[in-house]
Design a protein around this motif. Structure first.
Motif, short mmCIF file in Angstrom:
data_model
loop_
_atom_site.label_atom_id
_atom_site.label_comp_id
_atom_site.label_asym_id
_atom_site.label_seq_id
_atom_site.Cartn_x
_atom_site.Cartn_y
_atom_site.Cartn_z
N HIS A 46 -40.46 23.50 19.41
CA HIS A 46 -40.85 24.62 20.12
C HIS A 46 -39.91 25.17 20.87
CE1 HIS A 46 -44.04 27.22 21.78
NE2 HIS A 46 -43.53 26.85 23.18
N MET A 47 -39.32 24.50 21.69
CA MET A 47 -38.20 24.92 22.53
C MET A 47 -37.08 25.61 21.73
SD MET A 47 -37.89 24.81 25.81
CE MET A 47 -36.77 25.87 26.52
N ILE A 66 -28.45 22.50 22.54
CA ILE A 66 -29.37 21.42 22.67
C ILE A 66 -29.14 21.07 24.08
CG2 ILE A 66 -29.76 19.07 22.19
CD1 ILE A 66 -30.13 21.10 19.55
N ALA A 67 -28.11 21.31 24.77
CA ALA A 67 -27.98 20.99 26.11
C ALA A 67 -28.73 22.18 27.09
CB ALA A 67 -26.32 21.25 26.57
N ILE A 68 -28.81 23.29 26.76
CA ILE A 68 -29.40 24.28 27.27
C ILE A 68 -30.88 24.15 27.08
CG2 ILE A 68 -29.97 26.87 27.38
CD1 ILE A 68 -27.01 27.44 26.57
N ALA A 69 -31.33 23.76 25.88
CA ALA A 69 -32.71 23.43 25.62
C ALA A 69 -33.32 22.31 26.49
CB ALA A 69 -33.12 23.03 24.20
N ARG A 70 -32.42 21.28 26.67
CA ARG A 70 -32.69 20.27 27.46
C ARG A 70 -33.03 20.76 29.06
NH1 ARG A 70 -29.09 14.88 27.62
NH2 ARG A 70 -27.39 16.30 28.76
N ALA A 71 -32.11 21.64 29.37
CA ALA A 71 -32.04 22.05 30.75
C ALA A 71 -33.45 22.95 31.10
CB ALA A 71 -31.01 22.89 31.06
N THR A 86 -36.44 22.70 29.41
CA THR A 86 -37.73 22.26 28.74
C THR A 86 -38.42 22.01 29.94
OG1 THR A 86 -36.47 21.38 26.96
CG2 THR A 86 -38.49 20.32 27.54
N PHE A 87 -38.05 21.60 31.23
CA PHE A 87 -39.04 21.14 32.00
C PHE A 87 -39.10 22.17 33.23
CE2 PHE A 87 -38.36 17.37 29.88
CZ PHE A 87 -39.46 16.88 29.87
N LYS A 88 -38.83 23.56 32.73
CA LYS A 88 -38.99 24.68 33.78
C LYS A 88 -38.30 24.49 35.03
CE LYS A 88 -43.40 25.84 31.96
NZ LYS A 88 -42.83 25.96 30.48
N PRO A 89 -36.90 24.58 34.79
CA PRO A 89 -36.39 24.41 36.17
C PRO A 89 -36.14 25.85 37.10
CG PRO A 89 -34.72 24.91 34.38
CD PRO A 89 -36.14 24.87 33.75
N LYS A 90 -35.68 25.72 38.20
CA LYS A 90 -35.62 26.85 39.07
C LYS A 90 -34.44 27.08 39.20
CE LYS A 90 -39.88 25.61 41.80
NZ LYS A 90 -39.91 24.03 41.73
N LEU A 91 -33.36 26.40 38.94
CA LEU A 91 -32.08 26.80 39.12
C LEU A 91 -31.24 25.79 38.02
CD1 LEU A 91 -29.23 27.67 40.77
CD2 LEU A 91 -29.56 25.53 42.11
N VAL A 92 -30.18 26.66 37.09
CA VAL A 92 -29.68 25.93 36.00
C VAL A 92 -28.06 26.11 36.49
CG1 VAL A 92 -28.81 25.74 33.65
CG2 VAL A 92 -31.40 26.17 34.49
N ILE A 93 -27.49 25.10 36.61
CA ILE A 93 -25.91 25.17 36.87
C ILE A 93 -25.16 24.97 35.48
CG2 ILE A 93 -23.97 24.30 38.01
CD1 ILE A 93 -26.00 23.04 40.37
N MET A 94 -24.36 25.92 35.30
CA MET A 94 -23.53 25.75 33.83
C MET A 94 -22.04 25.65 34.19
SD MET A 94 -25.33 28.43 31.25
CE MET A 94 -27.22 28.29 30.78
N ASP A 95 -21.49 24.50 33.74
CA ASP A 95 -20.09 24.43 33.90
C ASP A 95 -19.30 24.78 32.57
OD1 ASP A 95 -17.66 23.66 34.67
OD2 ASP A 95 -18.02 21.45 34.86
N GLU A 96 -18.79 25.77 32.60
CA GLU A 96 -17.72 26.21 31.56
C GLU A 96 -18.81 26.50 30.09
OE1 GLU A 96 -15.09 27.71 31.83
OE2 GLU A 96 -14.04 27.08 33.44
N ILE A 137 -33.26 16.21 23.82
CA ILE A 137 -33.69 16.95 24.59
C ILE A 137 -34.82 16.56 25.78
CG2 ILE A 137 -35.50 18.97 24.75
CD1 ILE A 137 -34.23 19.84 22.31
N PHE A 138 -35.36 15.27 25.35
CA PHE A 138 -36.19 14.58 26.32
C PHE A 138 -35.78 13.52 26.96
CE2 PHE A 138 -39.26 17.42 24.26
CZ PHE A 138 -40.37 17.70 25.25
N LEU A 139 -34.43 13.16 26.92
CA LEU A 139 -33.80 11.94 27.47
C LEU A 139 -34.05 11.90 29.11
CD1 LEU A 139 -32.40 9.35 27.04
CD2 LEU A 139 -29.92 10.70 27.41
#
Lengths: 247, 323
Positions: free
Chosen positions: A128-129, A155-160, A162-172, A99-101
């Motif tokens: 927490h996440m 886990i992949a979503i949690a990683r995305a 964790t750092f308060k993104p404004k845009l998340v792109i999800m591929d399939e 998650i923090f990688l």
């Protein structure tokens, strides 16, 4: 002003032109479905947004700044996250480290040596996440490779997130999941929308797209050929655009 | 104890192998005049660590590179190149003594940087690049020294190989320092986390914004630097810049890293594990020497240990994925 704005984006690989001047805007908190046949250029388009591919022509602005020349790390800093279809997790590293990688918080070891990864902080915030997402993961100390497909997706979503993104792109994100797991991913997307996070959802599963997205953009042969509001269209129309049968 | 092993990423098995090996060697080794097993004397203990120090430092370099799913076959040859470069500067060109240190370390790091540059920019497989460097570095070492050892280094340099401050050989201190610093970097810094992630899944590293090229470049340079340090110690121990120094040492170094628990395919690696691996190799060599086993057989034994270690690891991974 839109959160993300693409104007005239072109991209070629050798002699093959994949993107022919794509225009696209996404507003904050908007959930967009990006659909199109295999080879339409969906993945290429997304990788030009995340910076993995450089653009040949055109301009990409994000959150009021021109990000066209920025590298993937810098764009991630500015708030663009992408969740890849293969999830891009490191299977032998534990959940928390995954998650923090790439963004490990550090402190001074014994108050002296710099650059010491703050593992207890990583573990606490990762836990927490995971709790916030309301999904069950046996332990954040397990290697990611030992988890199920749905858990890995989480886990992949949690990683995305964790750092308060404004845009998340999800591929399939739902392609490899069981029915119940699909529901929980779609719920997460709604939860993100309510928090003002914009999402671009790439999917072949039109059911999921219609359920989660307010707007549907159809890509065909490297061009945006339709930009439809969900409430003003139906599946038949979208399909006809995808296969190129529309008037 | 078990918790400590887990926290330091050391495999319980490799520690067990080391202890069993020590017992076997102690029982089989000859008895001194005063009735003590030769293997168990303090002097012999230092012999083992002294011998392990050179390839132990090489094994640290190997651990960094292999953790990131790379390989460095040029370690032994670069050690030789570093050895003659340092000696040539001080003995042949009559520069001040510290140029032996600068020369050895720079020669090692430079060879490593060349490896890294070609691997990252040219996208040539590391196996080929470092195999080529194995030949190039050895050839260069022979050219610089005209094929002969360069004798007669100043006192200051010999101190690094032959002195015994507080009764402990200097190379042991150097090995300890290098190992602790490397452990800190690999296990506790973002650089270390990125190294393991890169070896685990390159896409993962790229997706999270890690600069993969820079990472690889630095890893191969570190590996070369380790060969440079090992070369310097070698020079100091035998008072010679030796162009044939470190011949076949890549075999020892890679074996030590692998039996210490580093995953040959990347994603897992521990410096402390590697140190145990190096001690296993040192004990094995030393014990066979004491039993007067011919060097030819020792070479075979080390090769067999490498193959067995990877084989066992494969069986274990397969067992795990079947669960």
């Amino acid at each position: 002003m839109s959160l993300l704005e693409l104007s005239g984006v072109e991209k070629s690989f050798g002699p093959v032109q994949v993107l022919h001047g794509v225009n696209l805007t996404v507003d904050a908190g908007e959930v967009i479905g990006l659909v199109g046949d295999n080879g339409a250029g969906k993945s290429t388009l997304m990788k030009t947004i995340t910076g993995v591919y450089t653009t040949d022509k055109g301009r990409i602005s994000f959150d009021g700044a021109d990000v066209t020349g920025r590298n993937p790390g810098e764009r991630r800093e500015s708030g663009i996250e992408m969740i890849y279809q293969d999830l891009a997790l490191a299977p032998q590293q534990d959940v928390a480290n995954n998650i923090f990688l790439g963004r490990e918080p550090t402190k001074r070891f014994l108050g002296l040596l710099p650059g010491f990864v703050d593992k207890s902080k990583i573990d606490a915030e990762a836990q927490h996440m995971i709790d916030r997402l309301g999904v069950h993961v046996p332990s954040i100390h397990l290697p990611v490779g030992m988890l199920s497909g749905g858990q890995q997706q989480t886990i992949a979503i949690a990683r995305a997130l964790t750092f308060k993104p404004k845009l998340v792109i999800m591929d399939e994100p739902t392609a490899a999941l069981a029915v119940r797991e699909v529901e929980s991913v779609l719920n997460l997307i709604r939860q993100m929308r309510d928090e003002g996070i914009a999402t671009i959802l790439i999917s072949h599963r039109l059911n999921d797209v219609f359920e989660a997205c307010g707007r549907i953009v159809v890509l065909r042969r490297g061009n945006v050929i339709a930009d439809l509001k969900r409430d003003e269209t139906d599946m038949a129309e979208v399909v006809s655009y995808i296969v190129g049968a529309h008037g | 104890m078990l918790k400590l092993l887990e926290r330091t990423h050391v495999r319980g098995e490799s520690l067990a192998v080391l202890l069993v090996l020590i017992v076997i060697m102690a029982v089989l080794s000859p008895v001194t005049g005063s009735g003590v097993r030769v293997f168990l004397t303090a002097n012999n203990f230092f012999n083992i660590i002294l011998a392990s120090a050179t390839f132990g430092i090489l094994a640290i370099g190997a651990t960094f590179v292999i953790s990131a799913a790379g390989i460095d076959l040029s370690l032994g040859s670069v050690l030789g190149l570093a050895s003659v470069t340092g000696a040539a500067l001080v003995v042949t060109l009559e520069m001040p003594w510290y140029f032996a240190i600068i020369g050895s370390l720079c020669a090692g790091a430079a060879a490593g940087a060349v490896n890294g540059f070609i691997v990252t920019r040219g996208r040539v497989p590391a196996f080929i690049v470092t195999l080529g460097m194995l030949g190039i570095a050895r050839g260069l070492a022979l050219i610089i020294s005209s094929g002969r050892g360069i004798y007669g280094l100043p006192e200051e340099i010999l101190f690094l190989g032959q002195a015994r401050p507080f009764g402990v050989p200097t190379p042991v201190f150097i090995l300890l320092f290098v190992a602790l610093a490397s452990h800190y970097v690999l296990a506790h810094t973002p650089f270390g986390h990125h190294t393991l992630a890169l070896g685990d899944n390159e896409n993962s590293a790229r997706a999270t914004g890690i600069n993969i090229r820079r990472q690889r470049m630095m890893l191969y340079t570190i590996s070369g630097l380790m060969a440079g340090i090992a070369g310097l110690i070698f020079t100091a121990r035998v008072n010679t810049g030796d162009p044939t120094a470190g011949l076949n040492y890549e075999l020892l170094a890679i074996t030590a890293a692998i039996i210490g628990g580093t995953n040959l395919f990347g994603g897992r690696g521990s410096i402390l594990g590697t140190m145990i691996g190096a001690l296993i190799m040192g004990v094995l060599q030393n014990g066979l020497n004491l039993m007067a086993v011919q060097a030819y057989y020792q070479q075979m034994a080390i090769g067999a240990v490498l193959i067995a270690a990877v084989w066992l690891d494969q069986i274990r991974t397969r067992g795990r994925s079947l669960q």
